[in-house]
Design a protein around this motif. Structure first.
Motif, PDB file in Angstrom:
ATOM      1  N   VAL A 558       0.852  -1.181   0.000  1.00 18.50           N
ATOM      2  CA  VAL A 558       0.000   0.000   0.000  1.00 18.50           C
ATOM      3  C   VAL A 558       0.893   1.238   0.000  1.00 18.50           C
ATOM      4  O   VAL A 558       1.781   1.371   0.851  1.00 18.50           O
ATOM      5  N   LEU A 559       0.644   2.132  -0.966  1.00 22.22           N
ATOM      6  CA  LEU A 559       1.425   3.356  -1.074  1.00 22.22           C
ATOM      7  C   LEU A 559       0.487   4.552  -1.080  1.00 22.22           C
ATOM      8  O   LEU A 559      -0.379   4.670  -1.954  1.00 22.22           O
ATOM      9  N   ASP A 560       0.649   5.420  -0.085  1.00 28.95           N
ATOM     10  CA  ASP A 560      -0.204   6.598   0.072  1.00 28.95           C
ATOM     11  C   ASP A 560       0.605   7.843  -0.310  1.00 28.95           C
ATOM     12  O   ASP A 560       1.480   8.275   0.427  1.00 28.95           O
ATOM     13  N   GLU A 561       0.315   8.396  -1.481  1.00 29.30           N
ATOM     14  CA  GLU A 561       1.064   9.538  -2.015  1.00 29.30           C
ATOM     15  C   GLU A 561       2.572   9.276  -1.937  1.00 29.30           C
ATOM     16  O   GLU A 561       3.329  10.048  -1.341  1.00 29.30           O
ATOM     17  N   PRO A 562       3.040   8.199  -2.588  1.00 32.34           N
ATOM     18  CA  PRO A 562       4.439   7.798  -2.403  1.00 32.34           C
ATOM     19  C   PRO A 562       5.442   8.681  -3.123  1.00 32.34           C
ATOM     20  O   PRO A 562       6.637   8.609  -2.842  1.00 32.34           O
ATOM     21  N   THR A 563       5.000   9.515  -4.073  1.00 35.68           N
ATOM     22  CA  THR A 563       5.954  10.268  -4.898  1.00 35.68           C
ATOM     23  C   THR A 563       5.715  11.773  -4.843  1.00 35.68           C
ATOM     24  O   THR A 563       6.122  12.500  -5.733  1.00 35.68           O
ATOM     25  N   SER A 564       5.056  12.257  -3.784  1.00 36.61           N
ATOM     26  CA  SER A 564       4.673  13.672  -3.730  1.00 36.61           C
ATOM     27  C   SER A 564       5.872  14.616  -3.741  1.00 36.61           C
ATOM     28  O   SER A 564       5.755  15.764  -4.149  1.00 36.61           O
ATOM     29  N   GLU A 565       7.050  14.152  -3.262  1.00 40.79           N
ATOM     30  CA  GLU A 565       8.229  15.014  -3.219  1.00 40.79           C
ATOM     31  C   GLU A 565       9.301  14.586  -4.221  1.00 40.79           C
ATOM     32  O   GLU A 565      10.415  15.118  -4.198  1.00 40.79           O
ATOM     33  N   MET A 566       8.975  13.637  -5.095  1.00 44.16           N
ATOM     34  CA  MET A 566       9.970  13.143  -6.053  1.00 44.16           C
ATOM     35  C   MET A 566       9.956  13.957  -7.340  1.00 44.16           C
ATOM     36  O   MET A 566       8.942  14.566  -7.709  1.00 44.16           O
ATOM     37  N   ASP A 567      11.095  13.908  -8.031  1.00 43.85           N
ATOM     38  CA  ASP A 567      11.147  14.500  -9.365  1.00 43.85           C
ATOM     39  C   ASP A 567      10.487  13.545 -10.351  1.00 43.85           C
ATOM     40  O   ASP A 567      10.099  12.423 -10.014  1.00 43.85           O
ATOM     41  N   ALA A 568      10.346  13.985 -11.602  1.00 43.61           N
ATOM     42  CA  ALA A 568       9.628  13.191 -12.605  1.00 43.61           C
ATOM     43  C   ALA A 568      10.303  11.851 -12.860  1.00 43.61           C
ATOM     44  O   ALA A 568       9.643  10.825 -13.040  1.00 43.61           O
ATOM     45  N   ARG A 569      11.652  11.835 -12.864  1.00 41.05           N
ATOM     46  CA  ARG A 569      12.370  10.589 -13.125  1.00 41.05           C
ATOM     47  C   ARG A 569      12.109   9.570 -12.011  1.00 41.05           C
ATOM     48  O   ARG A 569      11.841   8.391 -12.254  1.00 41.05           O
ATOM     49  N   GLY A 570      12.186  10.027 -10.758  1.00 44.83           N
ATOM     50  CA  GLY A 570      11.946   9.129  -9.640  1.00 44.83           C
ATOM     51  C   GLY A 570      10.519   8.610  -9.623  1.00 44.83           C
ATOM     52  O   GLY A 570      10.274   7.441  -9.336  1.00 44.83           O
ATOM     53  N   GLU A 571       9.570   9.505  -9.908  1.00 47.57           N
ATOM     54  CA  GLU A 571       8.168   9.102  -9.922  1.00 47.57           C
ATOM     55  C   GLU A 571       7.921   8.040 -10.986  1.00 47.57           C
ATOM     56  O   GLU A 571       7.238   7.029 -10.742  1.00 47.57           O
ATOM     57  N   HIS A 572       8.497   8.249 -12.179  1.00 47.57           N
ATOM     58  CA  HIS A 572       8.319   7.278 -13.272  1.00 47.57           C
ATOM     59  C   HIS A 572       8.913   5.928 -12.881  1.00 47.57           C
ATOM     60  O   HIS A 572       8.300   4.869 -13.125  1.00 47.57           O
ATOM     61  N   LEU A 573      10.078   5.941 -12.235  1.00 49.35           N
ATOM     62  CA  LEU A 573      10.732   4.700 -11.854  1.00 49.35           C
ATOM     63  C   LEU A 573       9.905   3.922 -10.841  1.00 49.35           C
ATOM     64  O   LEU A 573       9.759   2.695 -10.952  1.00 49.35           O
TER      65      LEU A 573
END
Length: 638
Positions: A558-573
């Motif tokens: 379960v991931l709750d807003e797991p990429t809110s502070e990531m850059d686009a590359r990290g979010e895509h990964l």
């Protein structure tokens, strides 16, 4: 300190008067007072009977706690105190026997006859002192154990409590009161030892005096009573000063942290906040200092009055003893013994008054501690003994949840099925019920209506820990744990694959290069502000939290807003990795970035605690009147 403005007539109390618009001086901080805090004005409002009644309870609670952590040291303290009291009694009795010989006309003969009694007196006094030192040693060994036991119990029960307990009315207040009780446990045994020691010494002196002459007990009471009452009044003055400054000291302490932490250093300097905040902090310091100085004068007057009355009564006692001795009604030896005993009793009474006030407060907070412990234990997660398996299917059968004290459910009854291999996205506006639904799916919260089943196991009857072993959770606020990198990834899970598994989890979230650049690699401490370790950026901490969940290889991810502070590359990964590992688990993702919802097999849209719609992303967006379509359109217009 800059001069504060005067309060206009009729203006509300505790509110500083308004300054002219062109006055560059900052306004004084407003008066703050936590009127709702527990035990406010406890010392002022308590009668002497209230204090006397509370103290034995506090002593009993202390004794039980001490006995539970170290019986040998507790028994040592008790035995030593009894022996110390017996030593005092023997010493006074021996002195009374030696004095007649010492006052004889022939000093040499008198000394010869007195030395056996004097030897006994010295030995008894040495024994009493030795017992007190031994009791002090035992107390120093016992105190840290009591403090650790109280703190560990409180922390452990907090971690075991049902999450719903945190939402009950007044839970935080009760928890803080119990925390105070746990913190005061540091000096608990020492204060109790000193108080009971004073009682033992007072009883010993009074017993000896009564055996010598019944009248001496009344003389003793008259000589020590003013000192005792003065001590109680002085303790109340001290407490009143403490009570009047506690709010200012608490706020000042919080502000001090904000003024000195690196987290706000940029904002403080760039926005030129220093002059105002420095003036504010100085004003709070002056306010605390001023109120403490205000209490100095009444404290001095009470102490002088008590000392004067005590001295007057003591002088009266000596005159009375002299008159009794001259008239032959009392021997000179008994009179001398009475003076020695009164001094002993006076010192004992000072200890009783001082530490009696302390134990009165201990009693209040110890009661809070024990009450809270009982409350949390009753709500601890002991749901059942059935071991929950790694689920292939999660079924919510009319499952809903209402928080304690609320009339409206946070989540109305929901009927859903989640399958292994499926990625489900939860979407909804703030307060829609997404977090509550996640808690029920993972077994963190038991529904107040309906049931949640992992395959055929009802989570309400399953052992909670056995279920959580199959869960990997990345919450919105993840922990920046002050541990090494390795432990931040393996936290809560045995290292079955060594560092190879740690590096594999780091690679899945794109953290390999960043970790390799750290000074000590996986051994780097992530706590720069506290221990001089290293610090990560917000996005890197989120990646590490995702690595922690992936390292567990959970059946329910379960991931709750797991990429809110990531850059686009990290979010895509991250989302690419979720898709790659989805086949072996049930995956639930909560996100407000609706472009990421496209990767989900199914989207569940929540609205005001109800499931409003569900389906594929494309189907829902294309449906007229769809809430997902509305939210997605708003996101595209930004």
């Amino acid at each position: 300190m800059p001069e504060t403005g005067r309060r206009e007539p009729g203006a509300p109390a505790n509110v500083p008067a308004a300054r002219p618009a062109d006055d560059p001086r900052p306004s004084a901080p407003p008066e703050l007072d936590y009127n709702g805090r527990r035990h406010r004005r406890a010392m002022d409002d308590a009668t002497l009977w209230d204090m006397a009644r509370r103290i034995p309870t506090a002593l009993a609670q202390t004794a039980r706690l001490a006995w539970s952590v170290d019986r040998r040291m507790t028994a040592t303290i008790l035995v030593c105190q009894v022996l110390s009291g017996l030593g005092t009694a023997v010493m006074l009795t021996a002195v009374s026997r030696a004095l007649p010989h010492l006052t004889a006309s022939d000093a040499r003969t008198g000394l010869t006859q007195a030395w056996p009694a004097l030897t006994v007196a010295v030995a008894a006094m040495a024994t009493g002192s030795g017992m007190w030192i031994l009791a002090d040693w035992a107390t120093r060994r016992l105190n840290p154990k009591i403090a650790s036991a109280a703190d560990l119990t409180l922390v452990d029960l907090h971690m075991k409590a049902e999450l719903s307990a945190y939402d009950t009315e007044g839970f935080t207040d009760r928890s803080q009161a119990a925390e105070i009780g746990a913190m005061r446990a540091v000096d608990l045994a020492d204060d109790a030892k000193t108080l009971t020691g004073g009682f033992v010494q007072l009883v010993s002196a009074a017993t000896v005096l009564t055996s010598l002459h019944p009248l001496l007990l009344g003389v003793l009471v008259l000589s020590v009573l003013p000192r005792g009452l003065g001590g109680v009044i002085a303790a109340r003055i001290d407490y009143r000063v403490h009570d009047r400054t506690i709010s200012a000291r608490n706020v000042r302490g919080m502000m001090r942290w904000w003024l000195t932490t690196s987290e706000l250093a940029d904002e403080l300097r760039a926005n030129t906040m220093r002059p105002y905040l420095q003036s504010w902090y100085r004003a709070m310091c002056d306010r605390v200092e001023g109120r403490e100085l205000e209490g100095a004068r009444p404290y001095l007057l009470v102490t002088l009055l008590a000392a004067s009355l005590s001295g007057l009564f003591t002088l009266g006692m000596w005159v009375s003893l002299a008159a009794l001795a001259v008239s032959g009604a009392m021997s000179t030896a008994i009179a001398g013994t009475a003076i020695v005993a009164s001094q002993t009793a006076g010192r004992a009474l000072n200890s009783i008054v001082r530490y009696g006030a302390v134990m009165f407060h201990h009693g209040l907070y110890l009661s809070d501690y024990h009450t809270f412990i009982g409350e949390v234990r009753s709500s601890a997660t002991a749901r059942g003994t059935t071991r929950a398996p790694a689920p292939r299917r999660i079924r919510l059968c009319g499952a809903g949840f209402t928080y304690p004290g609320r009339d409206e459910p946070a989540l109305h009854p929901v009927t859903l099925t989640l399958e292994r291999g499926e990625i489900v996205a939860l979407v909804g506006e703030n307060g829609a019920g997404k977090s509550t639904l996640i808690r029920m799916i993972t077994g963190l919260t038991v529904p107040t209506a309906g049931s949640v089943r992992w395959d055929d196991t009802d989570l309400a009857t399953a052992d909670a820990e056995s279920a959580w072993r199959h869960v990997g959770l990345v919450p919105q606020k993840n922990g920046h744990w002050p541990l090494r990198v390795r432990e931040n990834i393996t936290l809560g899970q045995p290292r079955e694959h060594g560092d190879e598994g740690v590096w594999d989890a780091a690679g899945r979230v794109g953290m390999t290069e960043a970790l390799e650049r750290l000074p000590d690699g996986l051994d780097t401490l992530l706590a720069r502000s506290v221990w001089g370790g290293h610090e990560l950026s917000g996005g890197q901490w989120q990646r590490l939290a995702c690595a922690r969940a992936m390292y567990r290889e959970p059946a329910v991810l379960v991931l709750d807003e797991p990429t809110s502070e990531m850059d686009a590359r990290g979010e895509h990964l991250i989302f690419r990795e979720l898709r790659a590992m989805a086949r072996d688990r049930i995956t639930v993702v909560v996100t407000h970035r609706l472009d990421n919802v496209r990767m989900a097999d199914r989207v569940i849209v929540l609205d005001q605690g109800r499931v409003r719609e569900q389906g594929t992303f494309d189907d829902l967006v294309a449906t007229e009147g769809s809430l997902l379509g509305e939210l997605y359109a708003l996101a595209q217009d930004r």
